[in-house]
Write a protein that holds these residues in place. Structure first.
Motif, PDB file in Angstrom:
ATOM      1  N   PHE A 225       5.698  22.448  39.767  1.00  0.00           N
ATOM      2  CA  PHE A 225       5.325  23.789  39.688  1.00  0.00           C
ATOM      3  C   PHE A 225       4.855  24.532  41.124  1.00  0.00           C
ATOM      4  N   ARG A 226       5.783  25.310  41.518  1.00  0.00           N
ATOM      5  CA  ARG A 226       5.482  25.729  42.806  1.00  0.00           C
ATOM      6  C   ARG A 226       4.956  27.097  42.764  1.00  0.00           C
ATOM      7  N   GLU A 227       3.834  27.465  43.268  1.00  0.00           N
ATOM      8  CA  GLU A 227       3.457  28.736  43.775  1.00  0.00           C
ATOM      9  C   GLU A 227       4.059  29.230  44.720  1.00  0.00           C
TER      10      GLU A 227
ATOM     11  N   VAL B 187       6.108  31.962  39.891  1.00  0.00           N
ATOM     12  CA  VAL B 187       5.789  30.268  39.738  1.00  0.00           C
ATOM     13  C   VAL B 187       7.338  29.659  39.580  1.00  0.00           C
TER      14      VAL B 187
ATOM     15  N   LEU C  74       3.396  30.507  31.047  1.00  0.00           N
ATOM     16  CA  LEU C  74       3.560  29.081  31.672  1.00  0.00           C
ATOM     17  C   LEU C  74       3.471  27.893  30.704  1.00  0.00           C
TER      18      LEU C  74
ATOM     19  N   ARG D 144       2.965  37.798  41.351  1.00  0.00           N
ATOM     20  CA  ARG D 144       2.676  36.148  41.395  1.00  0.00           C
ATOM     21  C   ARG D 144       4.150  35.821  40.679  1.00  0.00           C
TER      22      ARG D 144
END
Length: 347
Positions: free
Chosen positions: A145-147, A161, A126, A159
């Motif tokens: 930055f979208r989870e 992003v 990241l 996970r």
């Protein structure tokens, strides 16, 4: 009565009500089967045995070749396999210039790690993606930055992003970073019967590596670089368009001008300077029109510096260097010009 004809209209079921959008209430068209993959045939015979599909991403070959790559390169976990190349998707609504096309270019890395260390390496990649955006000249307030929450992620991802950009047509995806667990290697191992486990050369432990996957779209990288760099300054006759590209990405590092194109002594000396500089720098030559229009033309293509050889240059052996972003000018001795430019690009 006997022999009476049945009322066919009364027996016919009423037509189904049209489907409507649950959000706006608008009428929806009938459901149809969509296929996002492009199909073709390998070989001259078009039958079921020759059906093939263009790849929609790059990941598959890196997982299939994992064992070969690891053993021939003798890499130890953690390590990555990177690939850049073409991908194809049968997009329903291509458009917005090069944002969404049916043929596009991707860069992907499959980074193989121990399961216990996936969070550390997820954060590492990241950070690398943020550094790449900075290199392209993308500003912090232009990206999100979208989870991706549970229920929205791909079934194999623990996970994800999504890196989104504020395009002129809305905030949409630019890149993606996913932790794919060991889903891919395990699926290939189960389907092929080939043991894809990694053996640690020191501990002799065998395990299936987990994967961190950063993905970059090359087309979208170009698009956001241009969008972030494009600037309009001033108004009316004083308005100028400037492509404030990072210096490392500018197509030319400098442009060399004679002040006047109809003065042979200026042109000859400026041309000699151009020939000297282009041995070490990406340099453009421009002697068209007046000097002001030449400056504006170089601003529009993103050239960071313009070097003008004028009448004073014949006397003081110096040239005027103009900065693209500030439009400020300074005199630099020709003997020190190479060092001056080198400091701007290579420090």
């Amino acid at each position: 009565p006997t022999g009476a004809k049945p009322d066919l209209e009364a027996m016919r079921e009423p037509p189904a009500a049209p489907a409507v959008c649950p959000n706006c209430g608008g009428e929806l068209t009938a459901a149809r089967q969509f296929n996002m993959m492009l199909k073709t045939f390998l070989g001259p015979v078009e039958d079921a045995s020759a059906v093939a599909y263009f790849r929609p991403e790059l990941a598959q070959a890196m997982f299939v070749d994992f064992k070969t790559v690891q053993q021939t390169s003798r890499k130890r976990v953690p390590f990555g396999i990177a690939q850049a190349g073409k991908a194809f998707r049968n997009e329903i609504t291509p458009g917005n210039f090069i944002f969404r096309t049916r043929e596009f270019d991707l860069m992907e890395i499959e980074y193989f790690v121990r399961e216990a260390e996936w969070e550390k390496y997820f954060d590492h990649w990241l950070g690398e993606m943020k550094a790449w955006l900075k290199f392209l000249g993308v500003k912090d307030d232009e990206v999100v930055f979208r989870e991706i929450p549970d229920g929205e992620r791909a079934h194999y991802s623990k996970r994800t992003v999504d890196i989104e950009y504020h395009y002129p047509f809305g905030t949409k995806e630019l890149y993606g970073l996913a932790y794919r667990t060991d889903f891919d290697l395990r699926s290939h191992m189960e389907a092929s019967g080939i043991d894809l486990r990694y053996e640690d050369p020191v501990t002799k432990e065998k395990y299936l590596p987990h994967v961190i996957e950063p993905t970059w779209g090359i087309n979208r990288s170009i698009l956001v670089t241009l969008l972030s760099a494009y600037t309009e300054e001033g108004e009316g006759d004083k308005k100028r368009v400037v492509l404030k590209l990072p210096k490392a990405l500018a197509p030319y590092q400098a442009a060399v001008f004679p002040l006047l194109a109809n003065k042979p002594d200026l042109v000859k000396a400026a041309r000699e300077l151009y020939d000297t500089l282009r041995k070490e720098f990406r340099v453009s030559w421009d002697d068209r029109g007046n000097i002001g229009k030449r400056y504006l033309a170089q601003d529009e293509v993103g050239t960071p510096y313009c070097v003008t050889f004028d009448f004073d240059s014949l006397q003081d052996a110096a040239v005027t260097v103009r900065d693209r972003d500030t439009a400020k000018q300074e005199r630099v001795k020709i003997a020190k010009l190479k060092d001056y430019l080198a400091k701007q690009f290579f420090v």
